[in-house]
Write an enzyme that holds these catalytic residues in place. Structure first.
Site, short mmCIF file in Angstrom:
data_model
loop_
_atom_site.label_atom_id
_atom_site.label_comp_id
_atom_site.label_asym_id
_atom_site.label_seq_id
_atom_site.Cartn_x
_atom_site.Cartn_y
_atom_site.Cartn_z
N MET A 126 16.43 6.87 -7.23
CA MET A 126 16.20 8.31 -7.37
C MET A 126 16.72 9.02 -6.11
SD MET A 126 12.25 8.53 -8.70
CE MET A 126 11.41 6.98 -8.86
N GLU A 128 18.35 10.34 -2.72
CA GLU A 128 19.70 10.44 -2.15
C GLU A 128 19.59 10.95 -0.72
OE1 GLU A 128 22.01 12.94 -4.74
OE2 GLU A 128 21.73 11.58 -6.45
N ALA A 179 16.24 20.65 -15.34
CA ALA A 179 15.49 19.41 -15.61
C ALA A 179 16.01 18.72 -16.86
CB ALA A 179 14.00 19.72 -15.76
N GLU A 244 3.37 4.17 -11.03
CA GLU A 244 3.92 3.80 -9.72
C GLU A 244 2.93 4.18 -8.61
OE1 GLU A 244 7.82 5.33 -8.83
OE2 GLU A 244 7.68 4.78 -6.73
N ARG A 270 -14.88 -11.71 19.56
CA ARG A 270 -14.33 -11.20 20.82
C ARG A 270 -15.47 -10.71 21.73
NH1 ARG A 270 -10.29 -11.60 24.44
NH2 ARG A 270 -10.10 -9.66 25.63
N GLN A 281 -22.49 -0.09 19.77
CA GLN A 281 -22.77 0.82 18.66
C GLN A 281 -21.50 1.50 18.14
OE1 GLN A 281 -24.74 4.68 19.19
NE2 GLN A 281 -26.28 3.99 17.72
C1 LIG Z 1 10.76 1.80 2.61
C2 LIG Z 1 11.13 2.83 1.57
C3 LIG Z 1 11.33 2.43 0.26
C4 LIG Z 1 11.73 3.36 -0.70
N1 LIG Z 1 12.02 2.93 -1.97
C5 LIG Z 1 12.61 3.81 -2.83
C6 LIG Z 1 13.12 3.35 -4.08
O1 LIG Z 1 13.00 2.17 -4.45
N2 LIG Z 1 13.75 4.25 -4.89
C7 LIG Z 1 13.90 5.56 -4.55
O2 LIG Z 1 14.47 6.31 -5.31
N3 LIG Z 1 13.41 6.02 -3.37
C8 LIG Z 1 12.78 5.17 -2.51
N4 LIG Z 1 12.32 5.63 -1.30
C9 LIG Z 1 12.48 7.04 -0.97
C10 LIG Z 1 11.18 7.81 -0.92
O3 LIG Z 1 10.65 7.97 -2.20
C11 LIG Z 1 11.47 9.15 -0.22
O4 LIG Z 1 11.73 8.85 1.15
C12 LIG Z 1 10.34 10.14 -0.35
O5 LIG Z 1 10.22 10.59 -1.68
C13 LIG Z 1 10.53 11.35 0.58
O6 LIG Z 1 11.80 11.91 0.43
P1 LIG Z 1 12.69 12.19 1.74
O7 LIG Z 1 12.71 10.95 2.55
O8 LIG Z 1 13.98 12.77 1.32
O9 LIG Z 1 11.85 13.26 2.56
P2 LIG Z 1 11.94 14.86 2.37
O10 LIG Z 1 11.86 15.20 0.95
O11 LIG Z 1 13.10 15.34 3.17
O12 LIG Z 1 10.59 15.31 3.10
C14 LIG Z 1 10.47 15.44 4.51
C15 LIG Z 1 9.09 16.04 4.81
O13 LIG Z 1 8.99 17.33 4.20
C16 LIG Z 1 7.84 17.36 3.37
N5 LIG Z 1 8.07 18.20 2.20
C17 LIG Z 1 9.13 18.16 1.34
N6 LIG Z 1 8.98 19.04 0.36
C18 LIG Z 1 7.78 19.67 0.59
C19 LIG Z 1 7.04 20.68 -0.08
N7 LIG Z 1 7.48 21.25 -1.23
N8 LIG Z 1 5.87 21.08 0.44
C20 LIG Z 1 5.40 20.51 1.59
N9 LIG Z 1 6.04 19.55 2.26
C21 LIG Z 1 7.21 19.13 1.77
C22 LIG Z 1 7.60 15.92 2.95
O14 LIG Z 1 6.27 15.72 2.55
C23 LIG Z 1 7.95 15.20 4.24
O15 LIG Z 1 6.85 15.20 5.11
C24 LIG Z 1 11.87 4.73 -0.35
C25 LIG Z 1 11.62 5.12 0.97
C26 LIG Z 1 11.27 4.20 1.93
C27 LIG Z 1 11.06 4.68 3.34
#
Ligand SMILES: Cc1cc2nc3c(=O)[nH]c(=O)nc-3n(C[C@H](O)[C@H](O)[C@H](O)COP(=O)(O)OP(=O)(O)OC[C@H]3O[C@@H](n4cnc5c(N)ncnc54)[C@H](O)[C@@H]3O)c2cc1C
Length: 381
Positions: A126, A128, A179, A244, A270, A281
């Site tokens: 998903m 990018e 969408a 998920e 420990r 406590q």
């Molecule tokens: C180890 C790992 C495994 C993963 N595996 C997969 C996988 O198998 N397949 C896949 O597709 N993806 C995968 N991901 C991706 C993961 O789902 C995304 O990193 C995640 O959804 C966040 O997207 P982003 O990194 O682009 O962050 P961003 O979307 O850029 O977000 C950055 C920050 O902004 C905040 N933010 C963004 N939008 C909003 C909003 N509307 N309101 C408030 N805050 C917001 C977020 O909460 C975050 O704190 C993986 C990521 C990691 C690190």
């Protein structure tokens, strides 16, 4: 309070899984952490004992049982030994519904036997570089040309990214349709133009292969479209995300429980100032607070598992479970690390590995902030 989620058959299955992990995984996991990946053989071995695809119909090699309690057993046992490199839960908990519920008979026959045997490892693409939380912002496109789609784009952070044989790729089939213009295509290992980038260097979960994927004019047969019609991808994703997120919540509670128990034992043995540190406590209060919160989380998550089995788990229920338990997990593990003193900072103590492994839990599968958005929107503002 007594946990009453499982029946005798789940407990028997738990023993099988525990024995398998002790034999085939625990002795090797440190090496896999250094390798940055787990060998494909350990997938096949897990397949041999029936660890994958319970919901897959028997005619395709599965057990034909739709009962998430089996998934939970595996997650709990894997987390219990800190085997964070195994991508089993992504395959079993996240991907199974795509391959079981969204496939036609021809696709089932092609993919499900390998899914169950562990010979076909799955992943979902998903995210990018420019779009994570904002899934509608993806730029990967799939343009229909005759009986193929021509796929172009890039994905990142993909779990099982190196090992996977089948990747469900989220792509825009009609960039003008919002969408309704998104579809899910299954890209197979070896398709021309499909390449993998780096196995990404992470702060934790070192044995888990997380990679970038590239699609350069990949000709994906139209027969690899998931679902009966194009343009349903966004809704298909939304339908599967609660499961998920519940899987991540199960992981979170199991990890918190495991670390908490180990910390209680550590605090008994420990000594400081001539006494066990558990006799202070402050230590008892910290442990009491954590134990209370983890137990309450456990009961909510168990209720969510029952709701999922009854097909009643809502997107909002799952969002609550995901953000609350994963934030709790990181808090519990951080406090437990503190109670270990300097030893908590040493990788030979499981709490140290649990600390780095846990950090991503509030991020993937939808961040804490996005979970709160989902819950907040349900108030009808
Ligand atoms: C180890 C790992 C495994 C993963 N595996 C997969 C996988 O198998 N397949 C896949 O597709 N993806 C995968 N991901 C991706 C993961 O789902 C995304 O990193 C995640 O959804 C966040 O997207 P982003 O990194 O682009 O962050 P961003 O979307 O850029 O977000 C950055 C920050 O902004 C905040 N933010 C963004 N939008 C909003 C909003 N509307 N309101 C408030 N805050 C917001 C977020 O909460 C975050 O704190 C993986 C990521 C990691 C690190």
């Amino acid at each position: 309070m007594q946990r009453d989620l499982f029946e005798e058959e789940h407990q028997l299955f738990r023993e099988t899984v525990r024995e398998f992990l002790a034999r085939e995984v625990a002795p090797h996991h440190d090496q896999w952490e250094k390798d940055g990946i787990v060998p494909r053989e350990v997938w096949k071995k897990a397949g041999e004992i029936g660890m994958f695809g319970f919901g897959v119909p028997e005619e395709y090699g599965g057990a034909g049982i739709t009962d998430f309690r089996y998934n939970a057993v595996i997650v709990e046992e894997v987390i219990g030994i800190g085997a964070s490199g195994l991508g089993y839960s992504l395959h079993n908990d996240v991907m199974a519904p795509y391959f079981v519920d969204l496939t036609n008979d021809e696709q089932k026959a092609r993919w499900l036997p390998g899914f169950v045997s562990g010979e076909l490892i799955t992943a979902v693409g998903m995210t990018e570089p420019g779009a994570g939380s904002d899934l509608q912002g993806i730029r990967t496109t799939a343009v229909r040309e005759g009986d193929h789609y021509v796929l172009n784009g890039q994905k990142t952070f993909i779990t099982n990214g190196i090992n996977s044989d089948l990747v469900v790729v989220v792509a825009k089939t009609d960039p003008t349709a919002g969408a309704r213009g998104t579809s899910l295509l299954v890209v197979e290992r070896g398709m021309e133009g499909f390449s993998r980038g780096r196995n990404l260097e992470k702060i934790g979960m070192h044995a888990q292969d997380t990679a970038e994927l590239f699609f350069d004019n990949v000709r994906v047969p139209a027969a690899n479209l998931l679902g009966a019609e194009e343009g349903q991808g966004f809704f298909q994703l939304m339908g599967n995300l609660p499961q998920e997120r519940l899987s991540i919540a199960v992981m979170a509670v199991a990890a918190a429980e495991t670390v908490l128990q180990a910390t209680i034992e550590y605090c008994k043995s420990r000594k400081a100032f001539g006494r066990s540190i558990g006799s202070f406590q402050n230590t008892r209060f910290v442990l009491a607070e954590l134990d209370t919160e983890v137990e309450i989380a456990r009961h909510y998550v168990d209720k969510c598992i029952r709701a999922l089995n009854a097909k009643e788990l809502t997107v909002v229920d799952a969002a609550k479970a995901k953000w609350w338990t994963t934030e709790l997990q990181t808090k519990v593990i951080d406090r437990c690390l503190q109670l270990h003193g300097g030893y908590g900072y040493m990788m030979e103590y499981p709490v140290a590995k649990a600390w780095v492994d846990s950090r991503v839990q509030t991020i993937y599968g939808g961040t804490t902030e996005i979970m709160k958005e989902i819950i907040g929107r349900s108030f009808g503002f």
